[in-house]
Design a protein around this motif. Sequence first.
Motif, mmCIF file in Angstrom:
data_model
loop_
_atom_site.group_PDB
_atom_site.id
_atom_site.type_symbol
_atom_site.label_atom_id
_atom_site.label_comp_id
_atom_site.label_asym_id
_atom_site.label_seq_id
_atom_site.Cartn_x
_atom_site.Cartn_y
_atom_site.Cartn_z
ATOM 1 N N ASP A 22 -15.259 28.677 66.739
ATOM 2 C CA ASP A 22 -14.337 29.808 66.622
ATOM 3 C C ASP A 22 -13.615 30.052 67.941
ATOM 4 O O ASP A 22 -12.459 30.463 67.959
ATOM 5 N N TYR A 23 -14.310 29.793 69.050
ATOM 6 C CA TYR A 23 -13.684 29.997 70.355
ATOM 7 C C TYR A 23 -12.521 29.023 70.560
ATOM 8 O O TYR A 23 -11.500 29.391 71.145
ATOM 9 N N THR A 24 -12.659 27.807 70.069
ATOM 10 C CA THR A 24 -11.574 26.827 70.160
ATOM 11 C C THR A 24 -10.374 27.291 69.338
ATOM 12 O O THR A 24 -9.232 27.207 69.795
ATOM 13 N N ILE A 28 -6.564 28.246 70.787
ATOM 14 C CA ILE A 28 -5.317 27.702 70.244
ATOM 15 C C ILE A 28 -4.392 28.842 69.837
ATOM 16 O O ILE A 28 -3.199 28.853 70.173
ATOM 17 N N VAL A 29 -4.941 29.826 69.103
ATOM 18 C CA VAL A 29 -4.131 30.965 68.650
ATOM 19 C C VAL A 29 -3.601 31.753 69.844
ATOM 20 O O VAL A 29 -2.424 32.125 69.892
ATOM 21 N N GLU A 30 -4.449 31.975 70.841
ATOM 22 C CA GLU A 30 -4.009 32.708 72.037
ATOM 23 C C GLU A 30 -2.892 31.955 72.756
ATOM 24 O O GLU A 30 -1.897 32.557 73.173
ATOM 25 N N HIS A 31 -3.033 30.661 72.885
ATOM 26 C CA HIS A 31 -2.002 29.861 73.555
ATOM 27 C C HIS A 31 -0.666 29.966 72.817
ATOM 28 O O HIS A 31 0.381 30.152 73.443
ATOM 29 N N VAL A 42 -3.815 39.141 73.359
ATOM 30 C CA VAL A 42 -4.596 39.255 72.132
ATOM 31 C C VAL A 42 -5.790 40.127 72.470
ATOM 32 O O VAL A 42 -6.542 39.824 73.396
ATOM 33 N N THR A 43 -5.975 41.241 71.723
ATOM 34 C CA THR A 43 -7.067 42.154 72.061
ATOM 35 C C THR A 43 -8.295 41.955 71.187
ATOM 36 O O THR A 43 -9.401 42.264 71.607
ATOM 37 N N ARG A 44 -8.136 41.489 69.968
ATOM 38 C CA ARG A 44 -9.265 41.251 69.072
ATOM 39 C C ARG A 44 -8.951 40.016 68.248
ATOM 40 O O ARG A 44 -7.816 39.798 67.828
ATOM 41 N N PHE A 45 -9.974 39.207 68.004
ATOM 42 C CA PHE A 45 -9.777 37.977 67.239
ATOM 43 C C PHE A 45 -10.992 37.743 66.364
ATOM 44 O O PHE A 45 -12.129 37.950 66.785
ATOM 45 N N ARG A 46 -10.733 37.284 65.139
ATOM 46 C CA ARG A 46 -11.818 36.947 64.225
ATOM 47 C C ARG A 46 -11.379 35.772 63.367
ATOM 48 O O ARG A 46 -10.267 35.753 62.848
ATOM 49 N N ALA A 47 -12.259 34.790 63.220
ATOM 50 C CA ALA A 47 -11.993 33.638 62.364
ATOM 51 C C ALA A 47 -13.151 33.490 61.389
ATOM 52 O O ALA A 47 -14.310 33.435 61.794
ATOM 53 N N ASP A 48 -12.850 33.476 60.096
ATOM 54 C CA ASP A 48 -13.851 33.265 59.058
ATOM 55 C C ASP A 48 -13.540 31.947 58.364
ATOM 56 O O ASP A 48 -12.489 31.801 57.739
ATOM 57 N N ASN A 49 -14.471 31.017 58.477
ATOM 58 C CA ASN A 49 -14.280 29.705 57.856
ATOM 59 C C ASN A 49 -14.960 29.698 56.498
ATOM 60 O O ASN A 49 -16.180 29.802 56.406
ATOM 61 N N LYS A 50 -14.175 29.596 55.446
ATOM 62 C CA LYS A 50 -14.665 29.578 54.068
ATOM 63 C C LYS A 50 -14.318 28.222 53.452
ATOM 64 O O LYS A 50 -13.473 27.493 53.983
ATOM 65 N N PRO A 51 -14.928 27.881 52.326
ATOM 66 C CA PRO A 51 -14.601 26.593 51.689
ATOM 67 C C PRO A 51 -13.123 26.436 51.331
ATOM 68 O O PRO A 51 -12.577 25.342 51.377
ATOM 69 N N GLY A 52 -12.441 27.548 51.021
ATOM 70 C CA GLY A 52 -11.030 27.487 50.660
ATOM 71 C C GLY A 52 -10.083 27.420 51.850
ATOM 72 O O GLY A 52 -8.884 27.214 51.699
ATOM 73 N N GLY A 53 -10.607 27.606 53.043
ATOM 74 C CA GLY A 53 -9.776 27.573 54.242
ATOM 75 C C GLY A 53 -10.224 28.622 55.236
ATOM 76 O O GLY A 53 -11.119 29.422 54.975
ATOM 77 N N ILE A 54 -9.578 28.621 56.369
ATOM 78 C CA ILE A 54 -9.945 29.547 57.440
ATOM 79 C C ILE A 54 -9.061 30.794 57.380
ATOM 80 O O ILE A 54 -7.860 30.708 57.125
#
Length: 104
Positions: A22-24, A28-31, A42-54
């Motif tokens: 998630d940090y990677t 990428i998103v921050e860059h 960017v003050t808050r970030f969250r990535a949820d990886n699900k079978p259908g996509g991130i």
Amino acid sequence: LIGEKSVVRPTFSYLGKYTISDYTIYQIVEHITLKNSGVSRVTRFRADNKPGGIRIEADLVIYYGYQIPALLKNLKKDITYELERLTSLNISAIILTAKSVILP
């Protein structure tokens, strides 16, 4: 004219699963967002990886004077394109929120 076609599979598909932290994804998103002159940070970030996509959620600090809806729309497009290009991950949703506006 006779042509020949071949299918080339990437090396990782033969070796099994691969993971991207998630940090990677955050880096990428921050860059991508900080390349845009309308975004301060960017003050808050969250990535949820699900079978259908991130699914990506991020809160941003925007500089005063930019059209926020257009800015966020362009950022979503850029983030989707670059993440899919760099990681081959399917993006199911990107939710960007302008949490505050500051003077440059």
